[in-house]
Scaffold this active site. Structure first.
Site, PDB file in Angstrom:
ATOM      1  N   GLY A 111       0.884  -1.218   0.118  1.00 18.75           N
ATOM      2  CA  GLY A 111       0.060  -0.073  -0.147  1.00 18.75           C
ATOM      3  C   GLY A 111       0.970   1.377   0.044  1.00 18.75           C
ATOM      4  O   GLY A 111       0.445   2.370  -0.518  1.00 18.75           O
ATOM      5  N   GLU A 114       1.857   1.600  -3.433  1.00 13.58           N
ATOM      6  CA  GLU A 114       0.726   2.246  -4.226  1.00 13.58           C
ATOM      7  C   GLU A 114       0.321   3.697  -3.878  1.00 13.58           C
ATOM      8  O   GLU A 114      -0.236   4.334  -5.003  1.00 13.58           O
ATOM      9  CB  GLU A 114      -0.556   1.095  -3.689  1.00 13.58           C
ATOM     10  CG  GLU A 114      -0.489  -0.203  -4.272  1.00 13.58           C
ATOM     11  CD  GLU A 114      -1.356  -1.151  -3.888  1.00 13.58           C
ATOM     12  OE1 GLU A 114      -1.157  -1.366  -2.780  1.00 13.58           O
ATOM     13  OE2 GLU A 114      -2.226  -1.848  -4.515  1.00 13.58           O
TER      14      GLU A 114
END
Ligand code: CAA
Length: 257
Positions: A111, A114
């Site tokens: 994450g 991302e």
């Protein structure tokens, strides 16, 4: 601005959003994602925030991923909601009519990778390692990594990163176009240098150009080109267009508001 897991500061037209859970290497749990989302809303409305720099506290990580302890016992329904929370928060960065720079100093994994991918520009320190190691946990990227990573580095490299879980060092990240700059240390200073350059320009033009690129990337080429013309026309409804072109012809620096 009062958040528990996010530090929000504005100085010299730059908004600094720092993910502040250093003990968990800034892993993003629901609270951190929710607060990040609110901080982005504030930055969007903040007239003093022309450029946003996102970074991580503690000097070891940008963000080491979604929070694994929060995910361990999730049901499929909860996992869907968690993915949507991460995705909608990151989409806000993409849609923000301002440039967002990720300053990566350390791990940007899962994450965290991302989050950096959702930003417009990425700057990393030499020690940084970037990757999507989710397959080691029995899952795969759920905060839009399977969509944004191949668009940035191509499907070959993205699939290799997905399947091997390999952490890419900063120098290689630069080589494959995953980051714009690698600096020995202090990526925030490099991000500030870029922000200062950006701030000299027309913010409305930067916002329209970012929108044309974002929206055009989702269109067939000729539709995207047509869309560019429509947004180009919008630029001619702004005071900045008159000021920028008049200043050029009068051989003086433009004075954008
Ligand atoms: N979630 C929760 N806690 C995390 C975390 C994460 N993603 N990453 C690190 N931490 C915690 C560790 O549990 C540890 O906590 P304790 O001190 O309480 O034990 C602390 O941060 C420090 O981490 P390490 O002791 O592991 O530090 P290290 O230097 O040995 O290793 C690391 C650093 C290589 C980054 C390692 O922490 C690591 O591999 N972290 C997980 C990376 C990862 O798999 N990220 C993907 C998460 S899944 C995801 O993001 C899904 C999605 O797309 C939505």
């Amino acid at each position: 601005m009062n958040f528990e897991t996010i530090i929000y500061e504005v100085k010299d037209n730059i908004c600094y959003i720092t993910i502040n859970r250093p003990k968990a290497l800034n892993a993003l749990n629901v609270q951190a994602l929710t607060e990040l989302s609110k901080a982005l809303d504030v930055a969007a409305e903040d007239e003093n925030a022309k450029v946003i720099i996102i970074t991580g506290a503690g000097g070891r990580a940008f963000v080491a991923g979604a929070d694994i302890s929060a995910m361990q016992m999730m049901t499929a329904e909860e996992a869907y909601d968690y993915a949507r929370l991460g995705q909608t928060t990151y989409n806000k960065i993409q849609d923000l009519p301002k440039i967002v720079i990720a300053a990566i100093d350390g791990f940007a994994l899962g994450g965290g990778c991302e989050l950096a991918l959702a930003c417009d520009i990425r700057v990393a320190s030499e020690k940084s390692q970037i990757g999507i190691p989710e397959v080691t946990l029995g899952v795969f990227p759920g905060f839009a990594g399977t969509q944004r990573l191949p668009r940035l580095v191509g499907t070959g490299m993205a699939k290799e990163m997905l399947a091997t879980a390999r952490k890419i060092h900063a120098a290689e990240a630069k080589e494959i176009g995953l980051v714009n700059y690698v600096v020995p240390e202090n990526p925030v200073a490099k991000a500030e240098e870029l922000a200062a350059q950006i701030c000299k320009n027309s913010m409305s033009a930067v916002a329209l150009g970012k929108r044309a690129m974002n929206e055009g990337m989702e269109m067939e080429l000729k539709k995207g080109i047509e869309h560019e013309a429509a947004l180009f026309a919008v630029a001619f409804t702004t005071a900045d267009q008159r000021e920028g072109m008049t200043a050029f012809l009068e051989k003086r620096p433009a004075n954008f508001k």
